[in-house]
Design a protein around this motif. Structure first.
Motif, PDB file in Angstrom:
ATOM      1  N   ARG A  57       1.035  -1.281   0.032  1.00  0.00           N
ATOM      2  CA  ARG A  57      -0.026   0.135   0.137  1.00  0.00           C
ATOM      3  C   ARG A  57       0.871   1.112   0.080  1.00  0.00           C
ATOM      4  NH1 ARG A  57      -5.338  -1.120   3.671  1.00  0.00           N
ATOM      5  NH2 ARG A  57      -6.170  -3.001   2.761  1.00  0.00           N
ATOM      6  N   HIS A  58       1.868   1.120   0.830  1.00  0.00           N
ATOM      7  CA  HIS A  58       2.842   2.363   0.919  1.00  0.00           C
ATOM      8  C   HIS A  58       3.526   2.587  -0.520  1.00  0.00           C
ATOM      9  CE1 HIS A  58       3.223   2.180   5.472  1.00  0.00           C
ATOM     10  NE2 HIS A  58       2.061   2.453   5.057  1.00  0.00           N
TER      11      HIS A  58
ATOM     12  N   PRO B 118       1.266 -12.925  -3.414  1.00  0.00           N
ATOM     13  CA  PRO B 118       0.749 -12.863  -2.154  1.00  0.00           C
ATOM     14  C   PRO B 118       0.858 -11.544  -1.482  1.00  0.00           C
ATOM     15  CG  PRO B 118       2.147 -14.791  -2.435  1.00  0.00           C
ATOM     16  CD  PRO B 118       2.391 -13.957  -3.872  1.00  0.00           C
ATOM     17  N   SER B 119       1.830 -10.816  -1.793  1.00  0.00           N
ATOM     18  CA  SER B 119       1.827  -9.488  -0.989  1.00  0.00           C
ATOM     19  C   SER B 119       0.579  -8.592  -1.701  1.00  0.00           C
ATOM     20  CB  SER B 119       3.255  -8.682  -1.363  1.00  0.00           C
ATOM     21  OG  SER B 119       4.317  -9.433  -0.692  1.00  0.00           O
ATOM     22  N   TYR B 120       0.484  -8.557  -2.932  1.00  0.00           N
ATOM     23  CA  TYR B 120      -0.740  -7.659  -3.361  1.00  0.00           C
ATOM     24  C   TYR B 120      -1.762  -8.288  -2.737  1.00  0.00           C
ATOM     25  CZ  TYR B 120       2.513  -5.016  -6.401  1.00  0.00           C
ATOM     26  OH  TYR B 120       3.467  -3.883  -6.848  1.00  0.00           O
ATOM     27  N   LEU B 121      -2.027  -9.402  -2.778  1.00  0.00           N
ATOM     28  CA  LEU B 121      -3.404  -9.956  -2.266  1.00  0.00           C
ATOM     29  C   LEU B 121      -3.464  -9.578  -1.045  1.00  0.00           C
ATOM     30  CD1 LEU B 121      -3.367 -13.546  -3.660  1.00  0.00           C
ATOM     31  CD2 LEU B 121      -4.975 -11.828  -4.313  1.00  0.00           C
ATOM     32  N   ASN B 122      -2.422  -9.440  -0.178  1.00  0.00           N
ATOM     33  CA  ASN B 122      -2.727  -9.116   1.334  1.00  0.00           C
ATOM     34  C   ASN B 122      -3.146  -7.563   1.407  1.00  0.00           C
ATOM     35  OD1 ASN B 122      -1.689 -11.189   3.839  1.00  0.00           O
ATOM     36  ND2 ASN B 122      -0.742 -11.852   2.064  1.00  0.00           N
ATOM     37  N   ALA B 123      -2.600  -6.728   0.442  1.00  0.00           N
ATOM     38  CA  ALA B 123      -3.187  -5.590   0.347  1.00  0.00           C
ATOM     39  C   ALA B 123      -4.497  -4.989   0.136  1.00  0.00           C
ATOM     40  CB  ALA B 123      -2.239  -4.673  -0.731  1.00  0.00           C
ATOM     41  N   ILE B 124      -5.208  -6.293  -0.324  1.00  0.00           N
ATOM     42  CA  ILE B 124      -6.642  -6.151  -0.684  1.00  0.00           C
ATOM     43  C   ILE B 124      -7.378  -6.616   0.513  1.00  0.00           C
ATOM     44  CG2 ILE B 124      -8.456  -7.204  -2.065  1.00  0.00           C
ATOM     45  CD1 ILE B 124      -6.221  -7.458  -4.172  1.00  0.00           C
ATOM     46  N   ASP B 125      -8.827  -5.835   0.832  1.00  0.00           N
ATOM     47  CA  ASP B 125      -9.688  -6.413   1.808  1.00  0.00           C
ATOM     48  C   ASP B 125     -10.658  -7.040   1.272  1.00  0.00           C
ATOM     49  OD1 ASP B 125      -8.847  -4.478   4.001  1.00  0.00           O
ATOM     50  OD2 ASP B 125      -9.012  -3.088   2.625  1.00  0.00           O
TER      51      ASP B 125
ATOM     52  N   LEU C  82       2.117   2.064  -3.334  1.00  0.00           N
ATOM     53  CA  LEU C  82       1.043   2.592  -4.248  1.00  0.00           C
ATOM     54  C   LEU C  82       0.839   4.156  -3.617  1.00  0.00           C
ATOM     55  CD1 LEU C  82      -1.126  -0.506  -4.365  1.00  0.00           C
ATOM     56  CD2 LEU C  82       0.411   0.017  -6.107  1.00  0.00           C
ATOM     57  N   GLY C  83       1.337   4.491  -2.831  1.00  0.00           N
ATOM     58  CA  GLY C  83       1.245   5.909  -2.336  1.00  0.00           C
ATOM     59  C   GLY C  83      -0.124   5.947  -1.683  1.00  0.00           C
ATOM     60  N   TRP C  84      -0.497   4.751  -0.905  1.00  0.00           N
ATOM     61  CA  TRP C  84      -1.764   4.808  -0.382  1.00  0.00           C
ATOM     62  C   TRP C  84      -1.351   4.654   1.162  1.00  0.00           C
ATOM     63  CZ3 TRP C  84      -4.836   0.524  -3.087  1.00  0.00           C
ATOM     64  CH2 TRP C  84      -5.356   1.134  -4.315  1.00  0.00           C
ATOM     65  N   ARG C  85      -2.407   5.544   2.274  1.00  0.00           N
ATOM     66  CA  ARG C  85      -2.294   5.443   3.615  1.00  0.00           C
ATOM     67  C   ARG C  85      -3.052   4.097   4.062  1.00  0.00           C
ATOM     68  NH1 ARG C  85      -3.780  11.039   5.746  1.00  0.00           N
ATOM     69  NH2 ARG C  85      -4.179   9.812   7.930  1.00  0.00           N
ATOM     70  N   ASP C  86      -2.522   3.751   5.341  1.00  0.00           N
ATOM     71  CA  ASP C  86      -3.209   2.462   5.823  1.00  0.00           C
ATOM     72  C   ASP C  86      -4.527   2.629   6.242  1.00  0.00           C
ATOM     73  OD1 ASP C  86      -1.052   0.719   5.330  1.00  0.00           O
ATOM     74  OD2 ASP C  86       0.068   1.136   7.260  1.00  0.00           O
ATOM     75  N   ASP C  87      -4.844   3.947   6.538  1.00  0.00           N
ATOM     76  CA  ASP C  87      -6.065   4.329   7.342  1.00  0.00           C
ATOM     77  C   ASP C  87      -6.840   4.683   6.462  1.00  0.00           C
ATOM     78  OD1 ASP C  87      -4.980   6.587   6.660  1.00  0.00           O
ATOM     79  OD2 ASP C  87      -5.193   7.597   8.617  1.00  0.00           O
ATOM     80  N   GLY C  88      -6.708   4.473   4.963  1.00  0.00           N
ATOM     81  CA  GLY C  88      -7.718   5.009   4.019  1.00  0.00           C
ATOM     82  C   GLY C  88      -8.971   4.076   3.764  1.00  0.00           C
ATOM     83  N   PRO C  89      -9.843   4.013   2.958  1.00  0.00           N
ATOM     84  CA  PRO C  89     -10.938   3.141   2.704  1.00  0.00           C
ATOM     85  C   PRO C  89     -10.508   1.843   2.139  1.00  0.00           C
ATOM     86  CG  PRO C  89     -11.221   5.206   1.413  1.00  0.00           C
ATOM     87  CD  PRO C  89      -9.718   5.270   1.867  1.00  0.00           C
ATOM     88  N   PRO C  90     -11.353   0.795   2.539  1.00  0.00           N
ATOM     89  CA  PRO C  90     -10.721  -0.388   2.102  1.00  0.00           C
ATOM     90  C   PRO C  90     -10.650  -0.657   0.742  1.00  0.00           C
ATOM     91  CG  PRO C  90     -12.914  -0.452   3.580  1.00  0.00           C
ATOM     92  CD  PRO C  90     -12.740   0.832   3.316  1.00  0.00           C
ATOM     93  N   VAL C  91      -9.849  -1.588   0.438  1.00  0.00           N
ATOM     94  CA  VAL C  91      -9.459  -1.783  -0.900  1.00  0.00           C
ATOM     95  C   VAL C  91     -10.169  -2.934  -1.509  1.00  0.00           C
ATOM     96  CG1 VAL C  91      -7.577  -2.279  -2.256  1.00  0.00           C
ATOM     97  CG2 VAL C  91      -7.181  -1.079  -0.410  1.00  0.00           C
ATOM     98  N   ILE C  92     -10.746  -2.808  -2.615  1.00  0.00           N
ATOM     99  CA  ILE C  92     -11.594  -3.490  -3.507  1.00  0.00           C
ATOM    100  C   ILE C  92     -10.361  -4.084  -4.615  1.00  0.00           C
ATOM    101  CG2 ILE C  92     -13.444  -4.421  -5.043  1.00  0.00           C
ATOM    102  CD1 ILE C  92     -14.056  -3.635  -2.147  1.00  0.00           C
ATOM    103  N   GLY C  93     -10.230  -5.565  -4.699  1.00  0.00           N
ATOM    104  CA  GLY C  93      -9.282  -6.080  -5.582  1.00  0.00           C
ATOM    105  C   GLY C  93      -9.620  -6.987  -6.710  1.00  0.00           C
ATOM    106  N   PHE C  94      -8.902  -6.905  -7.650  1.00  0.00           N
ATOM    107  CA  PHE C  94      -8.918  -8.043  -8.954  1.00  0.00           C
ATOM    108  C   PHE C  94      -7.391  -8.351  -9.332  1.00  0.00           C
ATOM    109  CE2 PHE C  94      -8.290  -8.930 -13.292  1.00  0.00           C
ATOM    110  CZ  PHE C  94      -9.520 -10.062 -13.645  1.00  0.00           C
ATOM    111  N   LEU C  95      -7.524  -9.842  -9.598  1.00  0.00           N
ATOM    112  CA  LEU C  95      -6.237 -10.079  -9.864  1.00  0.00           C
ATOM    113  C   LEU C  95      -6.277 -11.126 -10.914  1.00  0.00           C
ATOM    114  CD1 LEU C  95      -3.013 -10.865  -9.073  1.00  0.00           C
ATOM    115  CD2 LEU C  95      -3.636 -12.817  -7.848  1.00  0.00           C
ATOM    116  N   GLY C  96      -5.585 -10.800 -12.099  1.00  0.00           N
ATOM    117  CA  GLY C  96      -5.921 -11.954 -13.286  1.00  0.00           C
ATOM    118  C   GLY C  96      -5.682 -11.203 -14.522  1.00  0.00           C
TER     119      GLY C  96
END
Length: 379
Positions: free
Chosen positions: A193-194, A269-276, A196-210
């Motif tokens: 997240r850091h 795995p690191s990118y998946l962990n950055a997703i909520d 990507l320039g995102w703070r940890d206390d921002g809104p939840p992250v919706i993710g897609f991988l593929g």
């Protein structure tokens, strides 16, 4: 002393080290009982560029590099003669991770000695009819086979009544996920997240991988996110023909969206962990429906809540450990995403259920033992 049973497993995807984790897990699970060897291409023309055979530290099976020819078209790929020599080394079981209808699948059938049990693994979950020579290849391969592994319930349902498959023993087994690599990791999440320039206390992250292709439902996801009421951020990881369209959409949404391409599999795995919340909005077409949704298994292993469409194998993968939404109903997708964005406790409950489901059904030790038990039953 009884000698170990000898297993040779072959597949073009084994050129990538992480794809051999199943073979590694079979060697570990069968220690003292099975001797496992992997045949993998020396090199392969991957979707994003050429791939040279990737060993990984501590790999237990013997790894044998073999040449392949014509690999730019997987249906007509062939193995070189060095592989034929390997097949003559005296195997109890030959496990072929090539579809029976491709030329390499028929080649393995032709070259495998009669005394070895030949087992195919297949993802084909549509009852397709192939033109020659692929129909001939499938019939020939299945006449030689001792059994087959269906990588999912929809695969089993599509093929179990098909001529050639119908009389053979079959096991329904998932390819599985390496829970030593894919696991909850809060430090990795913060690091990504850091970056990507995102703070940890921002809104939840919706993710897609593929893959960035239409059948993966990215247009449905974009439309659904535009209709969501709760604050959100979106992390879309992968690559493909829709990259330009995704970046154009992201450009109008300020700091809320990140499109990331070229991520090595070891960093997934690191990118998946950055997703909520991970979304898999796959869309069925006349010639395709979701065969597995590997990103769902990997996300659940990382402790991520998941939402999937009702395409193909996805409902069987998710079970009661996530939310299932009708494929193309954008409003229903928006409601499902809104619900998980607004309710952190529900997100946490689904994440915990996903971890339990992975441990029971998809973790590599479970999947490896299922394969070995099936192979032994054929002997």
């Amino acid at each position: 002393m009884t000698r170990p049973l000898r297993l040779l497993t072959v597949g073009h995807s084994y050129v990538v080290g992480t794809n051999r984790r199943l073979a590694h897990a079979m060697a570990r699970a069968g220690a003292g009982e099975w001797e496992v060897t992997v045949a993998a291409p020396e090199a392969f023309p991957g979707d994003l560029g050429p791939i040279t055979l990737e060993p990984f530290p501590g790999e237990l099976p013997r790894l044998v590099p073999v040449p392949v020819h014509g690999a730019r078209r997987i249906h007509t790929m062939r193995y070189g003669r060095r592989f034929r020599g390997l097949l003559r080394e005296g195997w109890d079981v030959v496990h072929c991770w090539e579809e029976p209808f491709v030329l390499a699948g028929a080649q393995v059938a032709a070259w495998t000695p009669r005394e070895a049990r030949l087992v195919y693994a297949t993802f084909q979950n549509l009852p397709k009819r192939y033109p020659p020579p692929f129909a001939w290849a499938e019939r020939y391969a299945l006449r030689r086979a001792a059994g087959w592994v269906a990588f999912g319930e929809t695969v089993h349902d599509a093929l179990r009544v098909r001529r050639g498959y119908d009389h053979l023993p079959v096991a329904v087994i998932s390819p599985g996920v390496d829970t030593e690599l894919f696991r909850p990791d809060t430090e990795a999440a913060a690091r990504v997240r850091h970056s990507l320039g995102w703070r940890d206390d921002g809104p939840p992250v919706i993710g897609f991988l593929g893959r960035f292709v239409a059948e993966k439902g990215l247009r449905t996801l974009m439309a659904a996110l535009d209709a969501v009421r709760e604050p959100w951020r979106a992390l879309i990881v992968g690559g493909g023909e829709m990259e330009g369209e995704l970046r154009a959409w992201a450009a109008g949404r300020g700091n809320a969206v990140r499109i990331v391409t070229g991520v090595p599999h070891r960093e997934v795995p690191s990118y998946l962990n950055a997703i909520d919340v991970l979304c898999a909005p796959s869309q069925t077409t006349p010639r395709w429906k979701e065969q597995l949704g590997r990103m769902l298994i990997e996300a659940m292993a990382c402790g991520v809540a998941v939402i999937g469409s009702d395409s193909g194998e996805i409902p069987h993968v998710v079970g009661d450990s996530g939310m299932i939404v009708p494929e193309a109903e954008e409003a229903a997708w928006a409601r499902a995403i809104d619900r998980l964005l607004a309710d952190s406790e529900h997100r946490r409950a689904l994440a915990e259920a996903g971890l339990r489901r992975v441990g029971a059904h998809f973790a590599l030790p479970v999947v490896a033992r299922g394969h070995l038990d099936f192979f032994r039953s054929l002997l």
